[in-house]
Design an enzyme around this catalytic site. Structure first.
Site, PDB file in Angstrom:
ATOM      1  CG  ASP A   1     -87.679 -40.947 -19.583  1.00 24.94           C
ATOM      2  OD1 ASP A   1     -86.784 -41.729 -19.224  1.00 24.94           O
ATOM      3  OD2 ASP A   1     -88.415 -40.345 -18.780  1.00 24.94           O
TER       4      ASP A   1
ATOM      5  CE1 TYR B   1     -82.876 -45.386 -11.590  1.00 24.35           C
ATOM      6  CE2 TYR B   1     -81.576 -45.984 -13.490  1.00 24.35           C
ATOM      7  CZ  TYR B   1     -82.693 -45.403 -12.959  1.00 24.35           C
ATOM      8  OH  TYR B   1     -83.618 -44.838 -13.781  1.00 24.35           O
TER       9      TYR B   1
END
Lengths: 335, 335
Positions: free
Chosen positions: B248, B323
């Protein structure tokens, strides 16, 4: 293509300044970035200097040699506005925000009796249906169909289902897989959104509706091309009921002045009739609107509380990919 | 607040026209819409007339009496740009599109040793973490955590898990519920993104990470505050393996010039070491980037094919709500 690339640059200054000296100061910054020629070309137009804030606009043709202008993003974070392009990429959200889509072509456009209809192609969302400038549904949006059919928590096997609208075929295609007793889908007209999908879906919205709209009748479904209001009234008179009523006709109106917006009256009428034809243990599904339109959503919920048949309801906030805003869906049932 | 509302209007004309006569013609249209005063105030600045296309800018202070200007949207579909506001609402997507968020306040801001860190509040997405101007994660984005842990198809019970990065705590909080044998999470530093969450998560990112980051060690997890590269090298030397490695740390770089962008080299190094510490039947999860950045994604996939340990991979396109673009995630495993 006559499209213009329009860059906007904003600078916050700590004190009031003289516009002329500010611009000459800015020129030296642009000069370092090798932007001098472009600034010169704007010939004094497109800047506005005020107390403490200077905004500068740079405009040039899309096909000018402006590779170096992409550095401008480093200052502002704002990509260039593409103005006057043949394919419009800007489709505001329901809550009025400026959004640029990755539209690369217009697949279809028509001014029908009811509305302006566009099918636009997006690289990431596939074909997008735009009705009167509002993004309606895209091929990527199975989340919409999921949400308006109960988010996968319902069992439609052997059930009687009524779909109001649903002309894109997504809901119907999803539900026939679940072996209901009968789905009745009511579409007002061959024109508008509905005709679009009925006539053109074979190539343009294949992912959404499959081949379900090729026939108006199947083993467990029928599509009625008519106004749903007289039909609902007939069902009420006959005492006919459905296990599920799915209202896919319209979002809650953005206007919060019901007395000035006939869509609110239409919505109240449909809601009232829908609950009347709902089986006592049945469920009513519908979309709301953008999660940010709290005033309109509150008004809708207030109306849900004042129907002739008392109902309880719950809501769910869902991310429908092409909407670029969180969307509210409602489930209602008889008390 | 010195914010300026900037309206842009574009008209496509069928023939070439004289700028002066066009503007006077447009004035009569604005006059019908009772916009005359505002046009007059711009005093000749802010319009640009060219062959076949006229673009007009209207600029005014945010708190001017411009209620009637909201009608402008009817012509253009473009909401006003808010320029020079204290709270910036425009955060472009990874593929460079102009996006207006519903940001209403800055919760936190810091220039750390590594990057500019902001936590912005959005009405619909909750708190949003923005690193160097890139939207990183919001409270609404459990879809991100779902995707980077295998979309709910994995069984972590009794497994050894290595998380690289993951400083927001979302992945750790999700996986500890599944009773793994041990999760090792490696964060480089108390500064930057990581310190932000470790120090401030209690109030600001509660929905994402729960209370998991209150302690650096639990029954089935440990958080190591160090650079993951030396640690991975040590694990490789010791022959230690993990059932799952979840990277990540960073998205695939947008730049497709690996020789000029050190992030590509960092990514290759992490990827190579991660696969080396992966159990032969283990899985490696990582984010890619915007689905539209096909060139960068292709470059990444090509590199996946050239690792010292051969791997197979699959990808998934996921909608992460805040997003506002479709995002690619990868799963890789040893051949």
């Amino acid at each position: 293509d006559m499209a213009v690339r329009h860059y906007t640059l904003d600078f916050n200054l700590s004190t009031a300044v003289d516009p002329a000296s500010t611009v000459s100061g800015l020129l030296s910054i642009f000069h370092e970035q090798e932007l001098t020629e472009t600034i010169h070309d704007t010939d004094g137009h497109g800047y506005l200097a005020t107390f403490g804030l200077v905004t500068v606009d740079l405009q040039c043709y899309e096909d000018d040699d402006i590779a170096q202008l992409d550095n401008v993003r480093a200052y502002t974070g704002l990509p260039a506005l593409l103005r006057g392009a043949k394919v419009d990429r800007y489709w505001p959200t329901a809550d009025g925000r400026l959004i640029e889509y990755d539209i690369d072509k217009v697949v279809y456009e028509e001014d029908s009796e009811y509305q302006n209809i566009k099918i636009l192609h997006s690289q990431q969302y596939g074909n997008i249906l735009v009705l009167d400038g509002d993004v309606n549904l895209a091929e990527s949006d199975s989340a919409y169909t999921q949400a308006i059919t109960g988010s996968g928590k319902e069992n439609y096997a052997g059930k009687e289902v009524l779909i109001l609208g649903g002309g894109d075929g997504g809901i119907l295609a999803e539900l026939v897989k679940q072996k209901p007793k009968m789905i009745t889908m009511v579409e007002i007209s061959f024109t508008g959104k509905h005709s679009l999908f009925l006539d053109h879906s074979k190539s343009q919205q294949r992912k959404t509706c499959g081949d379900i709209l090729d026939n108006l009748k199947g083993d467990c479904y029928q599509i009625l091309i008519q106004d749903c209001v007289p039909l609902l009234k007939k069902y009420v008179q006959e005492g006919r009921t459905f296990d599920y009523v799915i209202n896919d006709l319209t979002a809650i109106p953005i206007s919060t002045l019901p007395e000035e917006d006939s869509t609110w009256e239409f919505l109240r009428l449909i809601l009232d009739l829908s609950i009347k034809v709902l089986h006592p243990s049945g469920k009513y599904f519908t979309q709301g609107n953008s999660a940010n339109l709290t005033e309109a959503l509150n008004l809708f919920e207030e109306r849900l509380g004042r129907l002739s048949c008392p109902v309880d309801f719950r809501k769910e906030v869902v991310c429908v990919p092409s909407y670029l805003e969180q969307w509210v869906f409602y489930t209602a049932w008889k008390k």
